[in-house]
Design an enzyme around this catalytic site. Structure first.
Site, PDB file in Angstrom:
ATOM      1  N   ALA A  73      15.938  -7.684 -21.549  1.00 58.73           N
ATOM      2  CA  ALA A  73      16.516  -6.164 -22.091  1.00 58.73           C
ATOM      3  C   ALA A  73      17.523  -7.094 -20.667  1.00 58.73           C
ATOM      4  CB  ALA A  73      15.231  -5.042 -21.885  1.00 58.73           C
ATOM      5  N   TYR A  76      20.800  -8.865 -21.249  1.00 58.75           N
ATOM      6  CA  TYR A  76      22.035  -8.314 -21.818  1.00 58.75           C
ATOM      7  C   TYR A  76      22.482  -7.432 -20.762  1.00 58.75           C
ATOM      8  CZ  TYR A  76      20.125 -10.618 -25.263  1.00 58.75           C
ATOM      9  OH  TYR A  76      20.104 -12.083 -26.768  1.00 58.75           O
ATOM     10  N   GLU A  77      21.297  -6.732 -20.097  1.00 63.88           N
ATOM     11  CA  GLU A  77      22.389  -5.297 -19.645  1.00 63.88           C
ATOM     12  C   GLU A  77      22.904  -6.053 -18.500  1.00 63.88           C
ATOM     13  OE1 GLU A  77      21.281  -1.511 -15.604  1.00 63.88           O
ATOM     14  OE2 GLU A  77      19.854  -3.437 -16.616  1.00 63.88           O
ATOM     15  N   ARG A  78      22.619  -7.343 -18.000  1.00 58.75           N
ATOM     16  CA  ARG A  78      22.972  -7.537 -17.119  1.00 58.75           C
ATOM     17  C   ARG A  78      24.618  -8.831 -17.126  1.00 58.75           C
ATOM     18  NH1 ARG A  78      18.097 -10.061 -14.528  1.00 58.75           N
ATOM     19  NH2 ARG A  78      17.068  -8.269 -12.668  1.00 58.75           N
ATOM     20  N   MET A  81      27.458  -5.854 -17.605  1.00 58.30           N
ATOM     21  CA  MET A  81      27.897  -6.083 -16.923  1.00 58.30           C
ATOM     22  C   MET A  81      28.551  -7.060 -15.735  1.00 58.30           C
ATOM     23  SD  MET A  81      24.688  -4.159 -14.496  1.00 58.30           S
ATOM     24  CE  MET A  81      26.422  -3.204 -13.235  1.00 58.30           C
TER      25      MET A  81
END
Length: 233
Positions: A73, A76-78, A81
Site C-alpha cells: 500500500a 503505491y502511495e509513494r 506522490m
C-alpha cells in the site's frame, strides 16, 4: 475507512506478528484530531482508538501478513506522490518556465542553468517512475517507488527556491492581492508535505540504501526474537 496495522501475535518477531485491517471509522471510540499544517490546511490527523472494534472479515492479506500488505500500500502511495507534485492554489505560479518568462529571466545564464537542472530532474524522475511501475505490474512492490518519491521531494523544494528567486522581494508578500507571491509561498511551504507523507525523506533514503543500492542494514538486535521479549522503554 482507514487502514489499521495491529499486532495480533506477540510470540513471533516484530514484523511477523502484524495484521492489516480495513477499519470502519464511523463508530464510537474513534477520535480524529486534525493537524494544522504550515499552509493552514489539515491533511494529516491524530487518531485515537478507545475500545473501537473491527470485524475479522475486514482482514487484508491474511493474519500475520500485515507488514507485507502495508508495504505494498505504501509503495503505491509513494508512486502517486513521486509522479506529480501538488499545484498552487490559484495556478498563478505552477509553470516554472512561464514564471521565468513573465519575469524576463529566460535570457539570464545563471537562471537558465537552474531551470535546466529542475527540468532535467523532472524528466529523469519520469523515467524512474516508469521503471518502478513496470516492476509493480509484475507483482512486486518496487523499492524504486521510494526513489521517485524522494526525487519529487527534492524537485518541489528546488522549484520553490527558484520561483522565490524569480519574484525576488515580492516573495515577502502574501494574500489574494498578491496572487503570484501567495502561490510561490504556498508551494514553498507545501513542499514539506511530500517530504513527510508516505514516509519521510529519511525513511526513503534508508529503503533506497538497503534495497536499491544493497548497502548493509542498520543493526537490529531485536529482529529475530519474539516481540514479547523485545525491550521497550
Amino acid at each position: 475507512y482507514a487502514l489499521l496495522l495491529a499486532r495480533t501475535d506477540w510470540d513471533v518477531p516484530k514484523h511477523k506478528g502484524l495484521s492489516l485491517f480495513i477499519l470502519p471509522m464511523k463508530q464510537a471510540g474513534i477520535e480524529v484530531r486534525p493537524l494544522v499544517q504550515i499552509t493552514g490546511e489539515a491533511h494529516f490527523n491524530e487518531v485515537f482508538l478507545s475500545d473501537a472494534t473491527v470485524p475479522d472479515t475486514y482482514l487484508l492479506g491474511g493474519e500475520g501478513n500485515g507488514w507485507r500488505a502495508l508495504q505494498t500500500a505504501l509503495a503505491y502511495e509513494r508512486s502517486i506522490m513521486g509522479d506529480t507534485g501538488r499545484g498552487s492554489r490559484n495556478s498563478r505560479a505552477d509553470s516554472l518556465l512561464e514564471l521565468a518568462r513573465e519575469q524576463g529571466r529566460l535570457d539570464d545564464p545563471a537562471m537558465r542553468h537552474q531551470l535546466a537542472s529542475v527540468l532535467a530532474m523532472r524528466e529523469l524522475n519520469k523515467l524512474t517512475n516508469a521503471r518502478a511501475k513496470a516492476a509493480a505490474a509484475q507483482g512486486t512492490s518496487s523499492s524504486l517507488m521510494s526513489l521517485g518519491k524522494l526525487a519529487m521531494s527534492k524537485i518541489l523544494h528546488t522549484e520553490a527556491a527558484v520561483k522565490s528567486q524569480l519574484i525576488g522581494a515580492r516573495a515577502l508578500l502574501a494574500g489574494p492581492e498578491n496572487p503570484v507571491a501567495d502561490d510561490v509561498n504556498f508551494l514553498t511551504l507545501n513542499a514539506f508535505f511530500t517530504s513527510i507523507g508516505g514516509g519521510t525523506d529519511q525513511i526513503q533514503r534508508n529503503i533506497i540504501g538497503e534495497r536499491v543500492l544493497g548497502l548493509p542494514r542498520e543493526p537490529e538486535v531485536d529482529r529475530d526474537i519474539p516481540f514479547r521479549q523485545a525491550r521497550r522503554s
